[in-house]
Motif scaffolding. Structure first.
Motif, short mmCIF file in Angstrom:
data_model
loop_
_atom_site.label_atom_id
_atom_site.label_comp_id
_atom_site.label_asym_id
_atom_site.label_seq_id
_atom_site.Cartn_x
_atom_site.Cartn_y
_atom_site.Cartn_z
N VAL A 232 -32.64 4.76 4.40
CA VAL A 232 -33.20 4.82 5.75
C VAL A 232 -32.80 3.56 6.51
CG1 VAL A 232 -35.29 4.93 7.14
CG2 VAL A 232 -35.13 6.26 5.02
N VAL A 233 -32.20 3.75 7.66
CA VAL A 233 -31.89 2.63 8.56
C VAL A 233 -32.88 2.71 9.71
CG1 VAL A 233 -30.11 1.51 9.94
CG2 VAL A 233 -29.46 2.80 7.89
N LYS B 258 -35.35 11.30 -2.02
CA LYS B 258 -35.93 10.16 -2.72
C LYS B 258 -35.46 8.90 -2.00
CE LYS B 258 -36.04 7.77 -7.16
NZ LYS B 258 -35.49 7.76 -8.54
N ILE B 259 -36.38 8.23 -1.35
CA ILE B 259 -36.03 7.08 -0.53
C ILE B 259 -35.68 5.89 -1.44
CG2 ILE B 259 -36.78 5.54 1.32
CD1 ILE B 259 -36.51 8.48 2.12
N MET B 260 -34.41 5.51 -1.44
CA MET B 260 -33.97 4.36 -2.24
C MET B 260 -34.29 3.06 -1.53
SD MET B 260 -30.28 5.87 -3.31
CE MET B 260 -29.75 4.34 -4.05
N ARG B 261 -34.12 3.04 -0.21
CA ARG B 261 -34.37 1.84 0.57
C ARG B 261 -34.76 2.26 1.99
NH1 ARG B 261 -29.58 -2.21 0.87
NH2 ARG B 261 -29.27 -1.27 -1.18
N ARG C 246 -24.36 -0.94 7.83
CA ARG C 246 -23.23 -1.19 6.92
C ARG C 246 -23.59 -0.81 5.49
NH1 ARG C 246 -19.92 -6.91 6.63
NH2 ARG C 246 -18.31 -6.23 5.16
N GLU C 247 -24.81 -1.17 5.08
CA GLU C 247 -25.24 -0.83 3.70
C GLU C 247 -25.31 0.67 3.53
OE1 GLU C 247 -28.02 -4.72 2.64
OE2 GLU C 247 -28.88 -2.99 3.69
N ARG D 98 -21.79 2.08 3.16
CA ARG D 98 -21.20 1.75 1.86
C ARG D 98 -21.81 2.61 0.74
NH1 ARG D 98 -17.75 -1.41 -0.29
NH2 ARG D 98 -17.99 -2.25 -2.37
N GLU D 99 -23.12 2.81 0.80
CA GLU D 99 -23.78 3.63 -0.23
C GLU D 99 -23.26 5.07 -0.18
OE1 GLU D 99 -25.95 2.70 -2.55
OE2 GLU D 99 -26.00 0.61 -1.94
N LEU D 100 -23.01 5.57 1.03
CA LEU D 100 -22.46 6.92 1.15
C LEU D 100 -21.02 6.97 0.63
CD1 LEU D 100 -23.77 8.03 4.67
CD2 LEU D 100 -24.45 8.99 2.45
N GLU D 101 -20.24 5.94 0.93
CA GLU D 101 -18.86 5.91 0.46
C GLU D 101 -18.77 5.89 -1.05
OE1 GLU D 101 -16.72 3.45 4.12
OE2 GLU D 101 -16.72 2.65 2.09
#
Length: 378
Positions: A57-58, A80-83, A89-90, A93-96
């Motif tokens: 979540v941004v 499931k909310i990881m963050r 940017r984060e 990157r996590e999606l990539e």
């Protein structure tokens, strides 16, 4: 005069067949074990409706409304909310890297526009390289968006509960915007073909030499066992690359699958995967007594690779124990590697988390195979 049909003779033949079957332990294990494996995998491990998908979540707004949206996602069981406070940017990157399946972006002016009835826009970015893994979750989030803020829209804001949702939810399917299944299946087929042919050809080729006795003649020469192994499997590497070339050409010109990454990086990943499969073939050939047993053992390895790697069914839809088994299989990591290169344009940095398990698998299985191979020759 001889009886036309005798139950005694029939019983004798049946008894002989059962005794032969009992002596052939591998065939007996295949007949008993394969149905049990299939029942276990299809009954407990396969799930076409994955839940608890990792989500980033941004939250640029950080308001009561944004927290209610995040809570609604968690309560849906699909996410499931990881963050909950990642940066743009984060999230990218996590999606990539495939660590996150979804990224929810809440704009900074969400609350203000919501209170002014200006229908602010939420963005839900999804890693759509596997459309089957995201389809149901996207359908669920579209429904829960309507009721996510129902407890917060009270008093003067109660008017926003009537009619359409007070905000717009935009779904951005990254790497596969149209949700085309060929984008997921065709690169995966490359791994399936290599798994089947590399293991089978290696195990059958070496077992055939041992069965015919020609392997002993070969080892009577000054050639060392390691040189024999490398010399016998090297041609299969070339055959594997020919299969990869055919699959890539078909993917590009027949199925219109994009290739946005580096071809050199893709071929490097293919080499690691071929080597890992060849070590499995060597280990099987050092255990099997004949070609039939080699074929049966190959099938024992191939079936869980197909079902638990994420090729046929969403990997994240499987229970934890099935995912642990799947993480050991080379095909699981190769699917992430080749899809990452072809669809996301990943480089070695993003691919490394799935490249080193392949190399580790290759070293461990090769050590076991060579040890058993030397013992067989002794």
């Amino acid at each position: 005069m001889r009886e036309p049909f005798s139950f005694t003779r029939l019983f004798a033949i049946m008894l002989k067949e059962l005794i032969q079957l009992r002596r052939d332990r591998l065939t007996f294990a295949l007949m008993i074990g394969m149905p049990i494996i299939q029942l276990t995998l299809f009954g407990f491990a396969i799930n076409g409706d994955p839940k608890h998908l990792p989500t980033i979540v941004v939250d640029h707004d950080r308001s009561q409304f944004s927290r209610s949206l995040v809570r609604a996602l968690e309560n849906s069981d699909y996410f499931k909310i990881m963050r909950a406070n990642a940066s743009d940017r984060e999230a990218d990157r996590e999606l990539e890297m495939g660590e996150a399946q979804f990224a929810l972006v809440i704009p900074p002016d969400f609350s203000r526009k919501l209170q002014r009835s200006e229908h602010p826009t939420l963005l839900l970015a999804a890693d759509a390289t596997d459309p089957a893994a995201t389809g149901n979750a996207i359908g669920a989030v579209q429904q829960l968006a309507q009721s996510a803020l129902s407890h917060d829209l009270t008093g003067p804001l109660a008017r926003l509960q009537t009619g359409t949702a007070p905000f717009e939810l935009r779904i951005h399917r990254r790497y596969n915007p149209e949700g085309i299944s060929q984008y997921n299946i065709v690169p995966g087929l490359m791994g399936v073909i290599l798994t089947m042919t590399m293991i089978m050809m290696t195990s059958l080729g070496i077992t055939r030499e041992v069965e015919r006795g020609t392997m002993e003649n070969l080892l009577a020469t000054p050639v060392r066992p390691l040189e024999v192994m490398v010399g016998k499997i090297a041609p299969y590497v070339i055959i594997g690359y020919i299969q990869v070339a055919v699959t890539l050409l078909a993917a590009r010109w027949v199925f219109d699958v994009p290739f946005v990454g580096s071809l050199a990086v893709a071929l490097l990943c293919v080499l690691a995967f071929i080597a890992a499969n060849l070590t499995v073939g060597i280990t099987i050939s050092s255990t099997a007594r004949n070609q039939t047993q080699a074929m049966q053992m190959t099938f024992f390895f191939f079936l869980p690779s197909m079902l638990l790697s994420g090729f046929m069914f969403p990997f994240r839809g499987m229970p934890g124990w099935a995912q642990v088994i799947g993480e050991v299989l080379p095909l699981t990591h190769f699917l992430r590697l080749i899809r990452g290169v072809m669809l996301k344009g990943n480089g070695l940095t993003e691919l490394w988390p799935n490249l080193w398990p392949l190399l580790l698998f290759m070293l461990v299985v090769l050590s076991i195979g060579l040890k058993r191979f030397r013992r067989t020759l002794d």
